[in-house]
Scaffold this motif. Sequence first.
Motif, short mmCIF file in Angstrom:
data_model
loop_
_atom_site.label_atom_id
_atom_site.label_comp_id
_atom_site.label_asym_id
_atom_site.label_seq_id
_atom_site.Cartn_x
_atom_site.Cartn_y
_atom_site.Cartn_z
N ARG A 26 0.73 -1.11 0.02
CA ARG A 26 0.20 -0.15 -0.07
C ARG A 26 0.93 1.21 -0.08
O ARG A 26 1.43 1.69 1.00
CB ARG A 26 -0.81 -0.06 1.30
N HIS A 27 0.91 1.78 -1.35
CA HIS A 27 2.35 2.80 -1.15
C HIS A 27 1.46 4.22 -1.35
O HIS A 27 0.35 4.31 -1.89
CB HIS A 27 3.14 2.50 -2.50
N GLY A 28 2.40 5.00 -1.03
CA GLY A 28 1.86 6.65 -1.02
C GLY A 28 1.22 7.14 0.18
O GLY A 28 0.82 8.23 0.14
N TYR A 29 0.97 6.39 1.11
CA TYR A 29 0.73 6.88 2.31
C TYR A 29 1.38 6.78 3.49
O TYR A 29 0.67 6.88 4.89
CB TYR A 29 -0.68 6.06 2.83
N LEU A 30 2.63 6.43 3.45
CA LEU A 30 3.48 6.64 4.57
C LEU A 30 3.59 7.82 5.43
O LEU A 30 3.67 8.08 6.62
CB LEU A 30 4.98 6.34 4.07
#
Lengths: 344, 242
Positions: A26-30
Amino acid sequence: MRADASEAILRILSGGPGATLQDAGRHGYLRFGVTAAGPMDPLAHATANLAVGNSAGATAIEVSVGGLEVTAESGALRVAVAGGEFSLNLDGRPLPPAVVLNLEEGAVLKVRAGGRGSWCYLAVAGRFAVPKVLGSHATHTRTGFGGLNGRALAVGDRLGIERSGSSQPSISAIVAPWLDRPLDTIRVVLGPQHDFFADDQISAFLAGPWTVSAKVDRMAYYLDGPQLTHARGYNIVSDGIAMGAIQVPGDGRPIVLMADRQSTGGYPKIATIIGPDLGRLAQARPGAVFRFAAVTIGQAVEARRSEAALLARGIVVEPLTRTHLSSEFLLGLNLIDGVFGVEG
Amino acid sequence: MTLPIDPRFLDAGEAALVVEFGDTVDPVINDRVLALDAALRADPPAGTREFVPTYRSLMLHYDPLGIDRETLVAIVRRLMTGLAEWRGEGTIWTLPCCYDPALAEDLDEAAQILGFTRDDAVALHTKATYRVYMCGFTPGQIYLGGVPEQLKISRRATPRPPHPAGAVSIGGGLGTVVPFVMPTGWYVIGQTPERLYAAERQDAFLIRAGDLVRFEPIDLSTFRDLAQRAGGGEIVARKRAT
């Protein structure tokens, strides 16, 4: 769940606690504190997916040493399994650890911990009809994100599959020698906080030897070995954490942060495991012994390039014949299953 | 203020680069982090994946087969020369917060350690305006600077049992609001009915790094009412631009 002609159901008959749906993460929400999750062994995950014609980062089931038993309902499913050397069994017939097969309606596939490895991946040709959370199926059980209702798979779960590709009756072995990876040396890039350690401590870190402790899960692998000391304290103002970061808290025992790590943290990180070696460490079981070796960014990128080139060539499969059932292979099987398919 | 800065470039492996502006919690340092983050997001260089602002550094996740480290460093250096002062997006949030003993589980303990009454502690906590330095650790969680000197308390030596979602805590000289149930080494001094993370909401994450936050005391019955409305998807915090 009602299945139409293109749909079938993958039903979980039994499963250890660690079977989860994972895509590439789930990339982009770190930046909002959302853990990426994704596979512990990305190379094995990609291999299983490519073997059934999916994209490398498609959603697949990650199976832990807890194992998994599945069947197909409302139609057959094209399935691949790859990863550690797990013990596979289709309707009583033992199979090599990396295969592509047709899971006929009602057939039972058992995946159990085998001689080596901690994770393997069960990919299905097509797509899991499961809602995504923030654009991803990746399961992060600690926050209840993704997967099936944010949790690990459990007995009785029925996963809708929108099938793709054509079914072939044969069973094929996946020819993926790159999954046969001895642990021995794990490559790291030093930093980002290696300046919190004196030179002799960096040397001690690289020399090891390190033993994978009993405390291992999707979030972190704790290591046993030389106790490291910090040159200037062990509290830092929190900064970002990359996958494979090796943090050294106050007790001097390194912790490798894995797929389910938190986005930020406040301990010095002495080094970071390079991408191509993450899966190799992830596959190690408690008690495994290894050393670290420092490499440059250039060397790490070169290793990545080689890995990408491997997968770009495509996955080779070969029909399963008796030659796969060599005596060595048969001896390696879990004897509880019985080599001739007698179920216990 | 301009940003004529010479940050440190630290490698976190071959796929993440840390641009470090300092090693302390400081609004000027955090301004630089957020300014660079905004500039990169306005026009993300090909090959970059995501940027993670923290108190004092920006982590750039990238695909090393799509962009090499030297190119990335050069882009960051070039952006730095043109950066103006970070002014934020100008959002001030007023978060309702219940300090009732039923929810403020550690308020008496913290007040005692700090040498106040609980009412004094609440007055101090609600008087201040906090800066959101970063989000992290759990989805939607915010870390707050600007805690009044008298309320600065060390973290616990050992964590306390899990607190409920929405816990408002202080510790290590900072504040936080945590939208998930979890154990903590901080002191839980209140609870907000607002959901900092709500999957079904248009903006799943309510508050961003650089925003400002105030707390408004509410009683237990108001908390219950607002919690129910928040559960239905309503935003119960108040929001205004500066």
